[in-house]
Design a protein around this motif. Structure first.
Motif, PDB file in Angstrom:
ATOM      1  N   TYR A   1       0.827  -1.208   0.000  1.00 43.79           N
ATOM      2  CA  TYR A   1       0.000   0.000   0.000  1.00 43.79           C
ATOM      3  C   TYR A   1       0.858   1.253   0.000  1.00 43.79           C
ATOM      4  CZ  TYR A   1      -4.079  -2.880   1.118  1.00 43.79           C
ATOM      5  OH  TYR A   1      -5.088  -3.807   1.085  1.00 43.79           O
TER       6      TYR A   1
ATOM      7  N   GLU B   1       0.222   5.836  -0.363  1.00 47.10           N
ATOM      8  CA  GLU B   1      -0.802   6.821  -0.017  1.00 47.10           C
ATOM      9  C   GLU B   1      -1.351   7.595  -1.212  1.00 47.10           C
ATOM     10  OE1 GLU B   1      -0.098   8.017   4.540  1.00 47.10           O
ATOM     11  OE2 GLU B   1       1.271   9.025   3.163  1.00 47.10           O
TER      12      GLU B   1
ATOM     13  N   LYS C   1      -3.921   3.374  -0.586  1.00 51.91           N
ATOM     14  CA  LYS C   1      -4.752   3.519   0.613  1.00 51.91           C
ATOM     15  C   LYS C   1      -4.454   4.916   1.153  1.00 51.91           C
ATOM     16  CE  LYS C   1      -5.338  -0.173   3.317  1.00 51.91           C
ATOM     17  NZ  LYS C   1      -6.762  -0.559   3.450  1.00 51.91           N
TER      18      LYS C   1
ATOM     19  N   TRP D   1      -2.948   6.520   4.838  1.00 54.65           N
ATOM     20  CA  TRP D   1      -3.108   5.438   5.810  1.00 54.65           C
ATOM     21  C   TRP D   1      -2.305   5.672   7.084  1.00 54.65           C
ATOM     22  CZ3 TRP D   1       1.120   2.721   7.460  1.00 54.65           C
ATOM     23  CH2 TRP D   1       2.251   2.705   6.644  1.00 54.65           C
TER      24      TRP D   1
ATOM     25  N   ASP E   1      -4.606   7.561   9.559  1.00 56.79           N
ATOM     26  CA  ASP E   1      -5.963   7.070   9.761  1.00 56.79           C
ATOM     27  C   ASP E   1      -5.967   5.842  10.684  1.00 56.79           C
ATOM     28  OD1 ASP E   1      -8.428   5.528   9.269  1.00 56.79           O
ATOM     29  OD2 ASP E   1      -8.824   7.023   7.715  1.00 56.79           O
TER      30      ASP E   1
ATOM     31  N   ARG F   1      -8.315   3.721  11.611  1.00 53.93           N
ATOM     32  CA  ARG F   1      -8.976   2.528  11.084  1.00 53.93           C
ATOM     33  C   ARG F   1      -8.104   1.806  10.068  1.00 53.93           C
ATOM     34  NH1 ARG F   1     -11.620   1.313   6.704  1.00 53.93           N
ATOM     35  NH2 ARG F   1     -11.683   3.463   5.962  1.00 53.93           N
ATOM     36  N   LYS F   2      -7.461   2.570   9.193  1.00 57.80           N
ATOM     37  CA  LYS F   2      -6.597   1.963   8.184  1.00 57.80           C
ATOM     38  C   LYS F   2      -5.356   1.335   8.823  1.00 57.80           C
ATOM     39  CE  LYS F   2      -8.199   5.070   4.525  1.00 57.80           C
ATOM     40  NZ  LYS F   2      -7.880   6.238   3.674  1.00 57.80           N
TER      41      LYS F   2
ATOM     42  N   ASP G   1      -6.438  -1.961  10.086  1.00 58.36           N
ATOM     43  CA  ASP G   1      -6.593  -2.896   8.968  1.00 58.36           C
ATOM     44  C   ASP G   1      -5.249  -3.464   8.535  1.00 58.36           C
ATOM     45  OD1 ASP G   1      -9.289  -2.436   8.946  1.00 58.36           O
ATOM     46  OD2 ASP G   1      -9.244  -1.022   7.258  1.00 58.36           O
TER      47      ASP G   1
END
Length: 298
Positions: free
Chosen positions: A236, A238, A282, A285, A288, A290-291, A294
């Motif tokens: 991932y 950004e 993502k 991330w 964040d 929540r990310k 994850d």
């Protein structure tokens, strides 16, 4: 019975600022590579456990992310992991870079050590980069800053002073039974080391913001009937522009990262590996929560 009663075991946290050599020291202590190492700061993002067991002792090393001034939610978590490792340990190794002394972060780390009332050994690393006479005033200045149990100069890269440091650790380790089986090197799963190996190659093959904006999630890890291990991982970033750079012209960059990672993963797993790498965006991330959850950082 007497040998069993004299067995020592305990947790030893390695803390310090980014790029002082914590992961290199862990690998030197273990005699093999557990933590990824790159010339770039902030390579370590998670607490990494290394379990060193002999007939007389078991040392559980906790390699930690470098303590820094946070800019992202990810940084907050990294600093939290480092400070938590101070209180979780029987002994703390506070590691400094002989060429980067007396920073503002250093004062914050020493303050945390004082609050925890921990036993601390100061490890002055990278002594191969300075003349020997320059060490004495550095040692003298740090003796005034904190009541360290000992001050030990090392070069984790050349292993100079590493054996002496290990012997000093054993002096302060409590008596007790082993926490882990003698053949166990870490309490982290194979998936973690696979994702870290991939991330290390991203750090080594890309520059500027790309390594720091990249995260790796192993989505599939299974052994096929032919004995080959199939691993699928998502990388991932950004922003879309970062994805283009990481993939590279004609997919060359991601292909090279995959080749380097696969060779090392095969050594680690002692098995043939099919490694499938993909890149996705993502957005933001690192900021964040929540990310971050994850992706396994929280």
């Amino acid at each position: 019975m007497e040998a069993q009663n004299s067995f020592k075991s305990g947790y030893v946290s390695i803390i310090g600022e980014p790029n002082v050599g914590k992961s290199t020291l862990l690998n030197a202590m273990m005699g093999e590579k557990l933590a990824i190492v790159t010339p770039k700061p902030q390579t370590t993002r998670n607490r990494i456990t290394g379990i060193l067991t002999t007939d007389s002792h078991q040392i559980i090393f906790l390699d930690t992310p470098g303590v820094l001034t946070p800019k992202y939610r990810l940084h907050d978590q990294m600093v939290k992991a480092a400070y938590t490792a101070i209180t979780d340990a029987d002994l703390v190794l506070y590691m400094i870079d002989v060429n980067r002394l007396n920073s503002g972060i250093e004062a914050k780390i020493l303050d945390q050590l004082k609050k925890a009332a921990q036993q601390v050994i100061l490890v002055i690393n990278k002594i191969d980069l300075i003349p020997n006479p320059a060490l004495l005033p550095i040692i003298a200045s740090y003796q005034e800053k904190f009541p360290f149990l000992e001050i030990i100069p090392t070069s984790a890269t050349t292993s100079d002073g590493v054996l002496q440091l290990r012997e000093s650790i054993l002096q302060y380790l409590p008596k007790g039974p082993p926490y882990f089986p003698p053949d166990q090197l870490s309490d982290l799963p194979e998936r973690f080391f696979v994702s870290e190996t991939i991330r290390e190659k991203v750090f080594l093959r890309t520059s500027q913001e790309i390594p720091y904006a990249s995260g790796v999630v192993v989505e599939e890890f299974k052994e096929r009937p032919n004995g080959k291990v199939y691993i699928s991982a998502m990388l991932y970033v950004e922003r879309q522009s970062q994805k283009g750079i990481l993939v590279g012209k004609g997919g060359r960059t991601i292909k090279r990262i995959g080749q380097l990672a696969r060779a090392e993963i095969e050594q680690f797993l002692e098995a043939a590996v099919f490694l499938d790498l993909r890149v996705s965006v993502k957005a933001d991330w690192r900021r964040d929560e929540r990310k971050l959850k994850d992706m396994g950082y929280l």
